[in-house]
Design a protein around this motif. Structure first.
Motif, PDB file in Angstrom:
ATOM      1  N   LEU A 192       0.809  -1.216   0.000  1.00  0.00           N
ATOM      2  CA  LEU A 192       0.000   0.000   0.000  1.00  0.00           C
ATOM      3  C   LEU A 192       0.844   1.268   0.000  1.00  0.00           C
ATOM      4  O   LEU A 192       0.414   2.297  -0.525  1.00  0.00           O
ATOM      5  CB  LEU A 192      -0.923   0.006   1.224  1.00  0.00           C
ATOM      6  CG  LEU A 192      -2.046  -1.042   1.208  1.00  0.00           C
ATOM      7  CD1 LEU A 192      -2.684  -1.135   2.583  1.00  0.00           C
ATOM      8  CD2 LEU A 192      -3.088  -0.699   0.155  1.00  0.00           C
ATOM      9  N   THR A 193       2.035   1.213   0.597  1.00  0.00           N
ATOM     10  CA  THR A 193       2.834   2.429   0.765  1.00  0.00           C
ATOM     11  C   THR A 193       4.103   2.456  -0.072  1.00  0.00           C
ATOM     12  O   THR A 193       4.716   3.522  -0.216  1.00  0.00           O
ATOM     13  CB  THR A 193       3.241   2.602   2.244  1.00  0.00           C
ATOM     14  OG1 THR A 193       4.127   1.531   2.625  1.00  0.00           O
ATOM     15  CG2 THR A 193       2.014   2.608   3.151  1.00  0.00           C
ATOM     16  N   GLY A 194       4.543   1.299  -0.580  1.00  0.00           N
ATOM     17  CA  GLY A 194       5.814   1.230  -1.294  1.00  0.00           C
ATOM     18  C   GLY A 194       7.017   1.189  -0.370  1.00  0.00           C
ATOM     19  O   GLY A 194       8.163   1.247  -0.840  1.00  0.00           O
ATOM     20  N   ILE A 195       6.794   1.068   0.943  1.00  0.00           N
ATOM     21  CA  ILE A 195       7.879   1.015   1.918  1.00  0.00           C
ATOM     22  C   ILE A 195       8.068  -0.434   2.368  1.00  0.00           C
ATOM     23  O   ILE A 195       7.151  -1.014   2.959  1.00  0.00           O
ATOM     24  CB  ILE A 195       7.561   1.896   3.145  1.00  0.00           C
ATOM     25  CG1 ILE A 195       7.391   3.360   2.728  1.00  0.00           C
ATOM     26  CG2 ILE A 195       8.648   1.752   4.218  1.00  0.00           C
ATOM     27  CD1 ILE A 195       6.832   4.244   3.831  1.00  0.00           C
ATOM     28  N   PRO A 196       9.205  -1.068   2.092  1.00  0.00           N
ATOM     29  CA  PRO A 196       9.420  -2.437   2.567  1.00  0.00           C
ATOM     30  C   PRO A 196       9.347  -2.483   4.094  1.00  0.00           C
ATOM     31  O   PRO A 196      10.023  -1.706   4.775  1.00  0.00           O
ATOM     32  CB  PRO A 196      10.826  -2.780   2.061  1.00  0.00           C
ATOM     33  CG  PRO A 196      11.075  -1.825   0.936  1.00  0.00           C
ATOM     34  CD  PRO A 196      10.354  -0.568   1.303  1.00  0.00           C
ATOM     35  N   VAL A 197       8.523  -3.379   4.622  1.00  0.00           N
ATOM     36  CA  VAL A 197       8.338  -3.469   6.067  1.00  0.00           C
ATOM     37  C   VAL A 197       9.033  -4.721   6.576  1.00  0.00           C
ATOM     38  O   VAL A 197       8.623  -5.845   6.285  1.00  0.00           O
ATOM     39  CB  VAL A 197       6.843  -3.488   6.435  1.00  0.00           C
ATOM     40  CG1 VAL A 197       6.665  -3.669   7.940  1.00  0.00           C
ATOM     41  CG2 VAL A 197       6.178  -2.190   5.980  1.00  0.00           C
ATOM     42  N   THR A 198      10.107  -4.510   7.342  1.00  0.00           N
ATOM     43  CA  THR A 198      10.908  -5.622   7.856  1.00  0.00           C
ATOM     44  C   THR A 198      11.097  -5.577   9.366  1.00  0.00           C
ATOM     45  O   THR A 198      11.542  -6.557   9.957  1.00  0.00           O
ATOM     46  CB  THR A 198      12.294  -5.639   7.196  1.00  0.00           C
ATOM     47  OG1 THR A 198      12.928  -4.367   7.441  1.00  0.00           O
ATOM     48  CG2 THR A 198      12.177  -5.852   5.678  1.00  0.00           C
ATOM     49  N   ASP A 199      10.781  -4.443   9.991  1.00  0.00           N
ATOM     50  CA  ASP A 199      10.970  -4.288  11.429  1.00  0.00           C
ATOM     51  C   ASP A 199      10.080  -3.165  11.936  1.00  0.00           C
ATOM     52  O   ASP A 199       9.305  -2.575  11.168  1.00  0.00           O
ATOM     53  CB  ASP A 199      12.439  -4.009  11.752  1.00  0.00           C
ATOM     54  CG  ASP A 199      12.993  -2.802  10.998  1.00  0.00           C
ATOM     55  OD1 ASP A 199      12.191  -1.967  10.509  1.00  0.00           O
ATOM     56  OD2 ASP A 199      14.222  -2.688  10.894  1.00  0.00           O
ATOM     57  N   ALA A 200      10.190  -2.859  13.209  1.00  0.00           N
ATOM     58  CA  ALA A 200       9.331  -1.841  13.802  1.00  0.00           C
ATOM     59  C   ALA A 200       9.558  -0.460  13.187  1.00  0.00           C
ATOM     60  O   ALA A 200       8.609   0.311  12.999  1.00  0.00           O
ATOM     61  CB  ALA A 200       9.543  -1.792  15.314  1.00  0.00           C
ATOM     62  N   ALA A 201      10.807  -0.141  12.870  1.00  0.00           N
ATOM     63  CA  ALA A 201      11.102   1.179  12.308  1.00  0.00           C
ATOM     64  C   ALA A 201      10.444   1.362  10.947  1.00  0.00           C
ATOM     65  O   ALA A 201       9.833   2.406  10.664  1.00  0.00           O
ATOM     66  CB  ALA A 201      12.609   1.378  12.203  1.00  0.00           C
TER      67      ALA A 201
END
Length: 305
Positions: A192-201
């Motif tokens: 949805l955002t184009g931001i790879p999500v791999t951790d809390a940050a």
């Protein structure tokens, strides 16, 4: 205090196969186990909300077939109001679920069936379901147009709205401001955002990107790590609850979403509702199945005590 949750979503019969890996194209693998049970994100979340203590009203469509009968039997047993479930027009939905032997991790292909015909007109016809309710919860397994009209109808009647954007797909920009809460997992938040999500940050970065689109609160579920609750100016990590060996993760996200909605409906603050949702999901993954793996409220209370 008990609240009322309106759920828009699909029922699908889950055909779950356990194997060491997915077969390659043209290959046949022998399974190590098979189970047939009730599924579909909307139905799973409705069951989770009901087992968590909420009054639940379901808006959906099913076929006039054996899988449709399975759905009705489930909803009747769970005390779910199905006055606004229509039947006919296409077969009931079904899902193929691959479970990786030894880990319980899954891959899923779903066909929405009759619920794929849900439209804005169906939502208008179900307006009575929204009157006097507290929370509206929907996903994206039915057409997005129906989900958006549901969000609009909920706002019309003063309900707090939750969008579980699963499976991830195009959502019109104007729809985000209708969402008080969105609950994507890592892959959905990334899509949805184009931001790879791999951790809390990175989850916080994705959550803040959703807030910038007009969402009130983003709750990013991070599997075994827990959930990140991202609100204006603050992000809080809620750790996962480990209740035993992981058997099947298929219904974990739905267990969280339904329990979270039920907790909000009875007036709990967002962080407290997220903790309750984590406890329900943590118990659900210790047993097989999707809807039927969800613990009941007294079991959750006993575990937390």
């Amino acid at each position: 205090m008990t609240g009322t949750v309106v759920v828009l979503g699909i029922f699908a019969a889950d055909l779950a196969f356990t194997a060491p890996r997915l077969p390659r194209l043209g290959e046949t693998l022998a399974a190590r186990g098979f189970a047939l049970g009730p599924g579909g994100k909307g139905s799973n979340q409705a069951v989770a909300a009901a087992r968590s203590g909420a009054r639940v009203r379901l808006v959906s469509r099913i076929g006039e077939d054996a899988f449709g009968a399975m759905a009705r039997d489930l909803w009747s047993a769970e005390g779910i109001d199905i006055a606004h479930v229509r039947a006919g027009g296409a077969p009931t939905g079904a899902a193929f679920i691959f479970l990786e032997a030894g880990t319980g991790q899954n891959a899923i292909i779903v066909e929405s069936g009759a619920a794929g015909l849900l439209s804005a007109a169906d939502i208008e016809a179900a307006e009575a379901a929204f009157r006097g309710a507290d929370i509206f919860l929907t996903q994206l397994e039915q057409p997005v147009e129906a989900a958006i009209r549901g969000l609009e109808m909920a706002r019309r009647h003063g309900l707090r709205t939750i969008l579980n954007p699963a499976p991830a797909g195009p959502v019109p920009d104007a729809a985000w401001c209708l969402c008080d809460v969105v609950t994507p997992n890592e892959s959905e938040a990334a899509a949805l955002t184009g931001i790879p999500v791999t951790d809390a940050a990175s989850a916080r970065a994705a959550g803040e990107a959703l807030l910038a689109r007009g969402v009130g609160c983003a709750v990013v579920t991070l599997g075994a790590e827990g959930v990140l609750v991202c609100e204006a100016g603050a992000a809080t990590m809620i750790p996962a609850v480990r209740a035993g060996p992981v058997v099947d993760t298929t219904g974990a996200g739905d267990a969280f979403a339904g329990a979270f909605a039920a907790a909000l409906a009875e007036g709990r603050p967002t962080l407290e509702a997220a903790r309750f949702g984590c406890a329900v999901a943590g118990l659900a993954v210790t047993r097989p199945g999707a809807a039927l793996s969800v613990p009941r409220r007294d079991e959750v209370a006993g575990f937390l005590a």
